[in-house]
Every structure is written in structure tokens, then in C-alpha cells.
Design a protein around this motif. Structure first.
Motif, PDB file in Angstrom:
ATOM      1  N   LEU A  20      43.683  -7.029 -11.423  1.00  0.00           N
ATOM      2  CA  LEU A  20      44.625  -5.823 -11.589  1.00  0.00           C
ATOM      3  C   LEU A  20      45.502  -5.736 -10.190  1.00  0.00           C
ATOM      4  O   LEU A  20      46.659  -5.170 -10.320  1.00  0.00           O
ATOM      5  CB  LEU A  20      43.869  -4.640 -11.844  1.00  0.00           C
ATOM      6  CG  LEU A  20      43.391  -4.286 -13.193  1.00  0.00           C
ATOM      7  CD1 LEU A  20      42.857  -2.751 -13.240  1.00  0.00           C
ATOM      8  CD2 LEU A  20      44.661  -4.194 -14.013  1.00  0.00           C
ATOM      9  N   ASP A  25      55.900  -9.768 -12.654  1.00  0.00           N
ATOM     10  CA  ASP A  25      55.817  -8.071 -12.352  1.00  0.00           C
ATOM     11  C   ASP A  25      56.999  -7.958 -11.211  1.00  0.00           C
ATOM     12  O   ASP A  25      57.666  -6.914 -11.219  1.00  0.00           O
ATOM     13  CB  ASP A  25      54.427  -7.741 -11.845  1.00  0.00           C
ATOM     14  CG  ASP A  25      54.124  -6.392 -12.396  1.00  0.00           C
ATOM     15  OD1 ASP A  25      55.055  -5.898 -12.976  1.00  0.00           O
ATOM     16  OD2 ASP A  25      53.158  -6.204 -12.115  1.00  0.00           O
ATOM     17  N   SER A  44      60.126  -5.465 -11.512  1.00  0.00           N
ATOM     18  CA  SER A  44      60.027  -4.087 -10.798  1.00  0.00           C
ATOM     19  C   SER A  44      61.028  -4.062  -9.824  1.00  0.00           C
ATOM     20  O   SER A  44      61.834  -2.998  -9.790  1.00  0.00           O
ATOM     21  CB  SER A  44      58.387  -4.074  -9.941  1.00  0.00           C
ATOM     22  OG  SER A  44      57.608  -4.055 -10.849  1.00  0.00           O
ATOM     23  N   PHE A  75      37.080   4.513  -7.339  1.00  0.00           N
ATOM     24  CA  PHE A  75      37.575   3.898  -8.611  1.00  0.00           C
ATOM     25  C   PHE A  75      37.893   2.387  -8.439  1.00  0.00           C
ATOM     26  O   PHE A  75      37.557   1.639  -9.258  1.00  0.00           O
ATOM     27  CB  PHE A  75      38.604   4.788  -8.875  1.00  0.00           C
ATOM     28  CG  PHE A  75      39.112   4.314 -10.598  1.00  0.00           C
ATOM     29  CD1 PHE A  75      38.380   4.421 -11.710  1.00  0.00           C
ATOM     30  CD2 PHE A  75      40.298   3.698 -10.611  1.00  0.00           C
ATOM     31  CE1 PHE A  75      38.946   4.016 -12.872  1.00  0.00           C
ATOM     32  CE2 PHE A  75      40.995   3.461 -11.606  1.00  0.00           C
ATOM     33  CZ  PHE A  75      40.209   3.658 -12.968  1.00  0.00           C
ATOM     34  N   ILE A 126      55.899  -4.646 -19.184  1.00  0.00           N
ATOM     35  CA  ILE A 126      57.392  -5.045 -18.765  1.00  0.00           C
ATOM     36  C   ILE A 126      58.260  -4.358 -19.620  1.00  0.00           C
ATOM     37  O   ILE A 126      59.233  -3.560 -19.562  1.00  0.00           O
ATOM     38  CB  ILE A 126      57.265  -6.449 -18.416  1.00  0.00           C
ATOM     39  CG1 ILE A 126      56.327  -6.865 -17.365  1.00  0.00           C
ATOM     40  CG2 ILE A 126      59.013  -6.524 -17.906  1.00  0.00           C
ATOM     41  CD1 ILE A 126      56.777  -6.582 -15.948  1.00  0.00           C
ATOM     42  N   VAL A 176      46.099   3.956 -14.532  1.00  0.00           N
ATOM     43  CA  VAL A 176      45.071   3.123 -15.140  1.00  0.00           C
ATOM     44  C   VAL A 176      43.808   4.201 -15.448  1.00  0.00           C
ATOM     45  O   VAL A 176      43.307   3.898 -16.860  1.00  0.00           O
ATOM     46  CB  VAL A 176      44.349   2.201 -13.947  1.00  0.00           C
ATOM     47  CG1 VAL A 176      43.194   1.592 -14.634  1.00  0.00           C
ATOM     48  CG2 VAL A 176      45.646   1.351 -13.604  1.00  0.00           C
ATOM     49  N   PHE A 185      45.879  -3.687 -19.013  1.00  0.00           N
ATOM     50  CA  PHE A 185      46.811  -3.587 -17.980  1.00  0.00           C
ATOM     51  C   PHE A 185      47.090  -5.146 -17.487  1.00  0.00           C
ATOM     52  O   PHE A 185      48.051  -5.264 -16.720  1.00  0.00           O
ATOM     53  CB  PHE A 185      46.178  -3.087 -16.764  1.00  0.00           C
ATOM     54  CG  PHE A 185      45.838  -1.741 -17.035  1.00  0.00           C
ATOM     55  CD1 PHE A 185      46.547  -0.612 -17.169  1.00  0.00           C
ATOM     56  CD2 PHE A 185      44.416  -1.404 -17.550  1.00  0.00           C
ATOM     57  CE1 PHE A 185      46.400   0.623 -17.477  1.00  0.00           C
ATOM     58  CE2 PHE A 185      44.213  -0.251 -17.728  1.00  0.00           C
ATOM     59  CZ  PHE A 185      45.115   0.990 -17.824  1.00  0.00           C
ATOM     60  N   LEU A 186      46.642  -6.394 -18.075  1.00  0.00           N
ATOM     61  CA  LEU A 186      46.883  -7.539 -18.107  1.00  0.00           C
ATOM     62  C   LEU A 186      47.428  -8.101 -19.373  1.00  0.00           C
ATOM     63  O   LEU A 186      46.878  -9.182 -19.884  1.00  0.00           O
ATOM     64  CB  LEU A 186      45.925  -8.190 -17.417  1.00  0.00           C
ATOM     65  CG  LEU A 186      45.474  -7.783 -16.158  1.00  0.00           C
ATOM     66  CD1 LEU A 186      44.058  -8.174 -15.907  1.00  0.00           C
ATOM     67  CD2 LEU A 186      46.132  -8.043 -15.090  1.00  0.00           C
ATOM     68  N   PHE A 233      48.975   4.187  -9.191  1.00  0.00           N
ATOM     69  CA  PHE A 233      48.534   3.133  -9.800  1.00  0.00           C
ATOM     70  C   PHE A 233      47.341   3.516 -10.742  1.00  0.00           C
ATOM     71  O   PHE A 233      47.000   3.423 -11.655  1.00  0.00           O
ATOM     72  CB  PHE A 233      48.345   1.557  -9.147  1.00  0.00           C
ATOM     73  CG  PHE A 233      47.809   0.800  -9.972  1.00  0.00           C
ATOM     74  CD1 PHE A 233      48.293   0.213 -11.134  1.00  0.00           C
ATOM     75  CD2 PHE A 233      46.719  -0.233  -9.486  1.00  0.00           C
ATOM     76  CE1 PHE A 233      47.710  -0.870 -11.981  1.00  0.00           C
ATOM     77  CE2 PHE A 233      46.182  -0.997 -10.236  1.00  0.00           C
ATOM     78  CZ  PHE A 233      46.623  -1.329 -11.625  1.00  0.00           C
ATOM     79  N   THR A 286      51.146  -1.223 -13.754  1.00  0.00           N
ATOM     80  CA  THR A 286      50.725  -2.591 -13.005  1.00  0.00           C
ATOM     81  C   THR A 286      51.090  -2.402 -11.547  1.00  0.00           C
ATOM     82  O   THR A 286      51.842  -1.151 -10.798  1.00  0.00           O
ATOM     83  CB  THR A 286      51.954  -3.522 -13.242  1.00  0.00           C
ATOM     84  OG1 THR A 286      53.017  -3.214 -12.889  1.00  0.00           O
ATOM     85  CG2 THR A 286      51.777  -3.819 -14.679  1.00  0.00           C
ATOM     86  N   VAL A 287      50.372  -2.946 -10.772  1.00  0.00           N
ATOM     87  CA  VAL A 287      50.403  -2.671  -9.213  1.00  0.00           C
ATOM     88  C   VAL A 287      51.730  -2.813  -8.587  1.00  0.00           C
ATOM     89  O   VAL A 287      51.843  -2.252  -7.555  1.00  0.00           O
ATOM     90  CB  VAL A 287      49.126  -3.341  -8.523  1.00  0.00           C
ATOM     91  CG1 VAL A 287      49.605  -4.716  -8.284  1.00  0.00           C
ATOM     92  CG2 VAL A 287      48.774  -2.619  -7.192  1.00  0.00           C
ATOM     93  N   VAL A 288      52.474  -3.706  -9.161  1.00  0.00           N
ATOM     94  CA  VAL A 288      53.533  -3.885  -8.341  1.00  0.00           C
ATOM     95  C   VAL A 288      54.722  -2.668  -8.393  1.00  0.00           C
ATOM     96  O   VAL A 288      55.452  -2.614  -7.435  1.00  0.00           O
ATOM     97  CB  VAL A 288      54.338  -5.287  -8.741  1.00  0.00           C
ATOM     98  CG1 VAL A 288      55.850  -5.480  -8.228  1.00  0.00           C
ATOM     99  CG2 VAL A 288      53.361  -6.357  -8.835  1.00  0.00           C
ATOM    100  N   MET A 289      54.983  -2.269  -9.483  1.00  0.00           N
ATOM    101  CA  MET A 289      55.947  -0.866  -9.566  1.00  0.00           C
ATOM    102  C   MET A 289      55.626   0.125  -8.539  1.00  0.00           C
ATOM    103  O   MET A 289      56.628   0.456  -7.877  1.00  0.00           O
ATOM    104  CB  MET A 289      55.934  -0.304 -10.844  1.00  0.00           C
ATOM    105  CG  MET A 289      57.232   0.161 -11.243  1.00  0.00           C
ATOM    106  SD  MET A 289      58.506  -0.649 -11.449  1.00  0.00           S
ATOM    107  CE  MET A 289      59.794   0.277 -10.626  1.00  0.00           C
TER     108      MET A 289
END
Lengths: 76, 176, 266
Positions: free
Chosen positions: B12, B19, B23, A69, C39, C196, C21-22, C192, C125-128
Motif C-alpha cells: 500500500l 499513481d 496524482s 494501524f 484513478i 483506508v 486499494f491495489l 491516507f 492511495t498513498v501518492v495523492m
């Protein structure tokens, strides 16, 4: 419509890629759950442990499918 | 191409500064909350609950022991009491029979004594009567015989031998 | 072709894109403290989590009420069927707060994806997920260094005993890569990508439902088809609730497994 657009394929190749990427994990999940069920039927007293190990395996298999994916998202 | 819009998907996966900042802030807040407040609080509750349950079990056990003790004591008391009662009963019975025997023997001896006394007095009276009767009968008989015979029975020897003879005859006739 | 579609349909269905997502910033644009939709959802979710669990813990009584029972069930679940089952009580006690933090936070953040009004997982989001995964990474390296020493850990993992030495050439780099890269990356990508794809699925079905019921010119066919799409969306929403739990569980369980693999075999 000329001769070139006659064979036009609409859509994105990455979708096909993702479809292919799900095949392996799909088989893996089938084997995983099947075996887990089998062993639970054989030894119901350790079903908790089996279930936990099954979920670890599920996580490892799942990430393969999700890689497909993600790859579909990243690569244009 | 519908789903994947203008932006590249790769975007992404590229971390943004804001972020990362948010986080980390949130992670630190949540972690501090869990480490310093939430888990200690609930662990304390769990420990307290376990202690309470254990305490209750111990208390129940102690109560059970007390009850057992009391029951044993009570049963011991009961059995001694029962023994005592039977002993008392036996004693009383023995005493009663003793008293009865005493009374009976006393009564018997009394009765015997009374009988003996009576016998004795009767005998003495009889003797007395006999003696006096002998005398009187002798005199009477002598007088009677004197009167009847008119003869002189002067001789004492004859007189007394006659009287004795008569009395003997009387006696024998009495005994018949 | 799109002209033909345009003639047939009044408008395109408002399908979700990865632009969801952005999102654009709402506050403090351009600074490191920029706040966008995700956020904001994350902050709201955090506040909710802290307030609800804080009040629960504050009012916690010896004899639990209904809500306290639910929270305690969660704690018991993490403790008994995740941590203690994998690493045992003696070793696991130390990591209980960490795994509980991970489980509860990820679960609540994931649930935001199906809460009306938010409709976007706070972990999307990818960071969390990455931050969570890096925390796990640091934790299991610290544990390994404490329990086996740095070299002992690397030797045990990269050069396992009973393997002929030529295999090490292939095995050692792969294992090292696994230790420092693949484990956190797989944790991150799993969480993530799940969020998504979950959002995309639910939003797609609901967008189709809305398009067929409201915007379609042909009402006769549109309403039944739209209702079917809506039903599909409903089922997927419930499935997302399950996935939210499953991902939190899997994240917690894998973190525990990774940490327990840092301990020497006994």
C-alpha cells in the motif's frame, strides 16, 4: 486435536499491537478534549482559537494512532 | 487471517508510477483551476460586494447629510419667515394705530375747528344781533318813550344817556 | 476449524481486504498512464469538482443564490477560520488559493469514499496525499528561504536560542528530520490511513450486513443481526462524511501552521 493445537490462538498479533497503539492516543485525546473544554468554559471568548489549537493537537495525536494501524498493515 | 489478504500491507505504501503520474496531473489541473479561475473570480465578487456595500453606506450617509442640510435650511427659512411675519404684523399694528391716531387727531382738530367756527359765527351773529338789537331797541325805546312821554326829549344828551341806562338795565336783567 | 465454519455458514462474508486499494488496471496496463478503479474515481471526482465549482464561479452573482452561498461559506471558512486566524490577513492572503485548493480537493476526494457507486476515497492511495504533502513541504521551504534565508530557518528551527548546547546534539537531528520528513509523512499517513481505515470499516459492516441478511442459512437470527450491522454501517457512513470534512480541515490547518512557522516571530 493434539496437545500443541490445544492452546492455539487464532488471529494476528498485529491486531493486539494496534489495540495497544490506540491506548496512548486515546489517553491523549481525552486529555486534549477535556482541557480544551475546560479552557473554553473558563474563557468562552477565545473558544475559536482554542478549538483551532485543539484540532492541531488532535491531528498530532491522531497520527500516532494511525502509525499503529499502518505498522499493523506493514509488518507481517 | 481474514482482513489482511494475500498481498503484503507494505504494498500500500509503495508508490506506483501511474499513481504518481495521475496524482500530479490532477493536482496541477486542480491547482491551476483554483489559482487562475476560481479564487480570482470569487475574490472579485467579494471585493465588488464590499465596494457595493461601502458605496451604499457612503451614499446613505450623503443622502442623510443632504437631508440634514435641507432640514436646516428649511428650518432657518421658517424661522426668518416667522420673524418677518411677526415684524410685518407689528408694523401693521403700529401703522394701524398710527392711522387711527392720525384720523382721530384730524377728526378732533376738524371738530374743534368746526366748533370754533361755529362758535365764532355764533358769537359774531350774536354780536351782530346784539348790535342791531341795541340800535333797534334804542330807536324803539326812544320812539316808545317819546310816544309814551309825549314829552320832548329833544336833548340828545338826555336821550342817549337814557337809552344807555335802559340797555344797561336790560343787560343786567338779561344776565340775571 | 474452517471446515466447521463452512458447515455452519453457507459462505464466507465478502470482507474487504487491502487488495481493494491495489485494484487491477482497467486501461493502459503497463504504461505510466495505467488507470485502475481508484484513478478512475479520482479523475471523475476531479471532473465533477471542476465542473461544479467552475459553473458556480462562472455564474457567480453579487447577490448569492443558495448553492453559491454554500460555496462561499466554504471559501469564507478556509479564509477566516483557517488562514487568517493562524497567520493573519497580511501574510495569509498569498496562501489563500493554495489552502483553498487543498481543502476543497481533499474534501471532495474524501467524500468519494461514501458516494454510492464510487465507495472509495480518491485519496485512498498513498501518492495523492503524498503529492499534497510534498506541495506543502516545498511551499514552506520556499517561504522560509524567502523570509529568513535558508541558514536562518535551519538555525531557528534546529538550534533554538536559550537551550544549553549539549542538547543541540539530540535536538538538531530530530528537528531537521521533522522539517524534511516527519511533517510531510505525518500529513500523508494521516490522510491516507484515515481513508483506508474508513473504507475498511464501512465495507466490513456492510459486508456483514449483506452476509447475515442474504447469505445466512438461518434467516430467523440472520435478519435482525444483519439489520443491526446495516445500522452500524449507516452510522459509520455518516461518521466517514464527518471524517472527510475533518481530514480536509486538519490538512488545511496543518499546512497553514507549517507555512506560518516559516515566518520569523514577530
Amino acid at each position: 486435536m493434539d496437545i500443541i493445537t490445544l492452546a492455539e490462538v487464532a488471529g494476528n498479533l498485529s491486531v493486539i499491537g494496534y489495540g495497544l497503539a490506540t491506548l496512548g492516543p486515546g489517553l491523549g485525546l481525552g486529555i486534549l478534549f477535556g482541557k480544551a473544554m475546560e479552557s473554553t468554559a473558563r474563557q468562552p471568548e477565545v473558544s475559536g482559537k482554542i478549538q483551532m489549537i485543539m484540532f492541531i493537537g488532535l491531528a498530532l495525536v491522531e497520527v500516532l494512532g494511525l502509525l499503529g494501524f499502518v505498522a499493523a498493515l506493514i509488518v507481517k | 487471517m481474514v482482513t489482511l489478504a494475500e498481498t503484503d500491507g507494505i504494498a500500500l505504501f509503495i508508490p506506483k508510477t501511474y499513481d504518481i503520474v495521475w496524482s500530479l496531473i490532477i493536482l496541477v489541473i486542480v491547482a491551476v483551476f483554483f489559482y487562475k479561475f476560481f479564487m480570482p473570480k470569487f475574490n472579485a465578487i467579494f471585493d465588488e460586494r464590499a465596494a457595493k456595500i461601502e458605496g451604499n453606506i457612503a451614499k446613505a450617509e450623503a443622502a442623510k447629510k443632504d437631508a440634514d442640510e435641507a432640514k436646516r435650511k428649511y428650518e432657518a427659512q421658517l424661522s426668518t419667515a416667522r420673524v418677518e411675519a411677526s415684524k410685518i404684523r407689528d408694523d401693521a399694528r403700529a401703522e394701524a394705530s398710527h392711522i387711527i391716531a392720525d384720523a382721530r387727531s384730524r377728526a378732533e382738530s376738524d371738530a374743534a375747528q368746526i366748533t370754533a367756527n361755529a362758535q365764532r359765527s355764533i358769537e359774531s351773529q350774536q354780536q351782530q344781533a346784539m348790535v342791531s338789537l341795541k340800535g333797534e331797541v334804542g330807536a324803539l325805546a326812544t320812539a316808545l318813550a317819546g310816544k309814551i312821554l309825549g314829552a320832548k326829549l329833544e336833548s340828545d344828551d338826555v336821550q342817549s344817556s337814557m337809552i344807555d341806562k335802559m340797555i344797561d338795565e336790560l343787560d343786567t336783567s338779561d344776565k340775571k | 476449524m474452517s471446515e466447521a465454519m463452512g458447515m455452519l455458514l453457507a459462505a464466507e462474508p465478502d470482507l474487504p481486504t487491502i487488495d481493494d486499494f491495489l485494484p487491477r488496471g482497467i486501461l493502459f496496463q503497463g504504461t505510466p498512464f495505467e488507470i485502475n478503479r481508484i484513478i478512475l474515481i479520482r479523475i471523475v471526482a476531479t471532473v465533477l469538482l471542476l465542473v461544479v465549482l467552475g459553473i458556480t464561479a462562472k455564474r457567480a452573482k453579487l447577490i448569492p443564490g443558495r448553492w453559491q452561498g454554500v460555496v462561499e461559506m466554504g471559501i469564507d471558512f478556509v479564509r477566516d477560520s483557517v488562514v487568517y486566524q493562524i497567520m493573519g490577513e497580511v501574510r495569509g492572503k498569498r496562501y489563500l488559493p493554495m489552502i483553498s485548493t487543498l481543502f476543497f480537493t481533499i474534501f471532495v476526494f474524501n467524500l468519494c469514499g461514501i458516494i454510492p457507486g464510487m465507495n472509495m476515497a480518491a485519496t485512498a492511495t498513498v501518492v495523492m496525499p503524498l503529492v499534497f504533502a510534498v506541495w506543502v513541504l516545498i511551499q514552506y521551504w520556499i517561504t522560509a528561504v524567502r523570509e529568513k534565508g535558508l541558514w536562518g530557518y535551519i538555525r531557528d528551527e534546529c538550534f533554538p536560542k536559550g537551550v544549553p548546547w549539549p542538547v543541540y546534539i539530540l535536538l538538531a537531528p530530530i528537528q531537521l528530520c521533522e522539517l524534511v520528513l516527519i511533517r510531510p509523512a505525518s500529513l500523508t499517513i494521516r490522510l491516507f490511513a484515515n481513508m483506508v481505515s474508513g473504507h475498511l470499516l464501512v465495507a466490513t459492516t456492510l459486508a456483514f450486513a449483506q452476509y447475515w441478511v442474504i447469505e445466512s442459512a438461518n434467516k430467523l437470527a440472520g435478519i435482525p443481526v444483519g439489520m443491526l450491522w446495516f445500522l452500524f454501517g449507516l452510522v459509520l457512513t455518516l461518521f466517514e462524511a464527518f471524517v472527510a470534512f475533518l481530514q480536509a480541515y486538519v490538512f488545511a490547518i496543518l499546512s497553514t501552521v507549517y507555512i506560518s512557522m516559516s515566518y520569523p516571530e514577530d
